[in-house]
Design a protein around this motif. Structure first.
Motif, PDB file in Angstrom:
ATOM      1  N   ARG A  47      -9.558  73.160 107.099  1.00 40.46           N
ATOM      2  CA  ARG A  47     -10.431  72.592 107.376  1.00 40.46           C
ATOM      3  C   ARG A  47     -11.095  73.763 106.480  1.00 40.46           C
ATOM      4  NH1 ARG A  47     -11.575  72.017 113.512  1.00 40.46           N
ATOM      5  NH2 ARG A  47      -9.768  70.351 113.462  1.00 40.46           N
ATOM      6  N   GLN A  48     -10.598  75.251 106.344  1.00 36.96           N
ATOM      7  CA  GLN A  48     -10.926  76.127 105.482  1.00 36.96           C
ATOM      8  C   GLN A  48     -11.066  76.091 104.106  1.00 36.96           C
ATOM      9  OE1 GLN A  48      -8.507  79.471 106.677  1.00 36.96           O
ATOM     10  NE2 GLN A  48     -10.052  79.850 108.330  1.00 36.96           N
ATOM     11  N   ARG A  49     -10.119  75.422 103.217  1.00 32.50           N
ATOM     12  CA  ARG A  49      -9.562  74.762 102.213  1.00 32.50           C
ATOM     13  C   ARG A  49     -10.988  73.282 101.449  1.00 32.50           C
ATOM     14  NH1 ARG A  49      -9.499  75.483  96.890  1.00 32.50           N
ATOM     15  NH2 ARG A  49      -8.602  73.950  95.690  1.00 32.50           N
ATOM     16  N   GLY A  64     -15.947  73.336  99.200  1.00 30.45           N
ATOM     17  CA  GLY A  64     -18.218  72.475  98.946  1.00 30.45           C
ATOM     18  C   GLY A  64     -18.283  74.391  98.373  1.00 30.45           C
ATOM     19  N   LYS A  65     -18.043  75.007  98.231  1.00 28.05           N
ATOM     20  CA  LYS A  65     -18.372  76.717  97.783  1.00 28.05           C
ATOM     21  C   LYS A  65     -18.974  76.352  96.936  1.00 28.05           C
ATOM     22  CE  LYS A  65     -18.591  79.140 102.166  1.00 28.05           C
ATOM     23  NZ  LYS A  65     -17.688  80.325 103.264  1.00 28.05           N
ATOM     24  N   GLU A  66     -17.326  75.273  96.029  1.00 32.35           N
ATOM     25  CA  GLU A  66     -17.256  76.130  94.440  1.00 32.35           C
ATOM     26  C   GLU A  66     -18.200  75.258  93.910  1.00 32.35           C
ATOM     27  OE1 GLU A  66     -12.728  75.137  94.080  1.00 32.35           O
ATOM     28  OE2 GLU A  66     -12.775  77.136  94.948  1.00 32.35           O
ATOM     29  N   GLY A  67     -18.936  73.833  94.772  1.00 28.82           N
ATOM     30  CA  GLY A  67     -19.972  72.833  94.178  1.00 28.82           C
ATOM     31  C   GLY A  67     -19.386  71.584  93.978  1.00 28.82           C
ATOM     32  N   LYS A  68     -18.410  70.962  94.570  1.00 23.86           N
ATOM     33  CA  LYS A  68     -17.800  69.532  94.604  1.00 23.86           C
ATOM     34  C   LYS A  68     -18.081  69.613  95.391  1.00 23.86           C
ATOM     35  CE  LYS A  68     -13.247  70.609  92.181  1.00 23.86           C
ATOM     36  NZ  LYS A  68     -12.917  69.984  91.526  1.00 23.86           N
ATOM     37  N   SER A  69     -18.524  67.935  96.282  1.00 21.50           N
ATOM     38  CA  SER A  69     -18.983  66.891  96.523  1.00 21.50           C
ATOM     39  C   SER A  69     -17.953  66.723  97.049  1.00 21.50           C
ATOM     40  CB  SER A  69     -19.993  65.807  95.976  1.00 21.50           C
ATOM     41  OG  SER A  69     -18.738  64.702  95.671  1.00 21.50           O
TER      42      SER A  69
END
Length: 120
Positions: A8-10, A15-20
């Motif tokens: 879940r954390q990964r 998501g924070k890195e910009g991946k959809s």
């Protein structure tokens, strides 16, 4: 199926890195809906799994149930449930498990007629 906290954390880090969310779901092999749910839970601070559930199964004290049914043979299940502090479905399953029948069967008219014919 409950996913690990690391997974879940990964997913949230990706998501924070910009991946959809669609890319993350394909990379990790989880549904997009799960990722959406995890992000909502993380915003509330509840990302950790809540398993196992905190409540146990509903139990009925068999002796208390038998005693109440013996004292009140015509009581409805709702009344029994209220008296012993349980839900109706729980009482229903407990009665079935204890093989206590709650059906009130009325004699049919045909049986009554046969019974009366033998008396005459």
């Amino acid at each position: 199926m409950a996913y690990s906290l690391d997974m879940r954390q990964r997913a949230l880090e990706l998501g924070k890195e910009g991946k959809s969310k669609t890319e993350i779901s394909k990379m990790l092999g989880v549904s997009r809906t799960s990722i959406l749910r995890w992000s909502k839970r993380a915003s509330r601070g509840e990302l950790g799994a809540t398993y196992p559930k905190e409540r146990g199964g509903f139990r009925v004290d068999d002796e208390k149930l038998k005693a109440y049914v013996a004292q009140n043979p015509d009581a409805y299940q709702a009344e029994i449930a209220e008296a012993i502090g349980a839900k109706e479905n729980t009482v229903c399953r407990a009665l079935k498990r204890l093989k206590i029948s709650r059906k009130k069967r009325h004699r049919s008219t045909e049986n009554e007629m046969k019974k009366n014919e033998t008396l005459i």
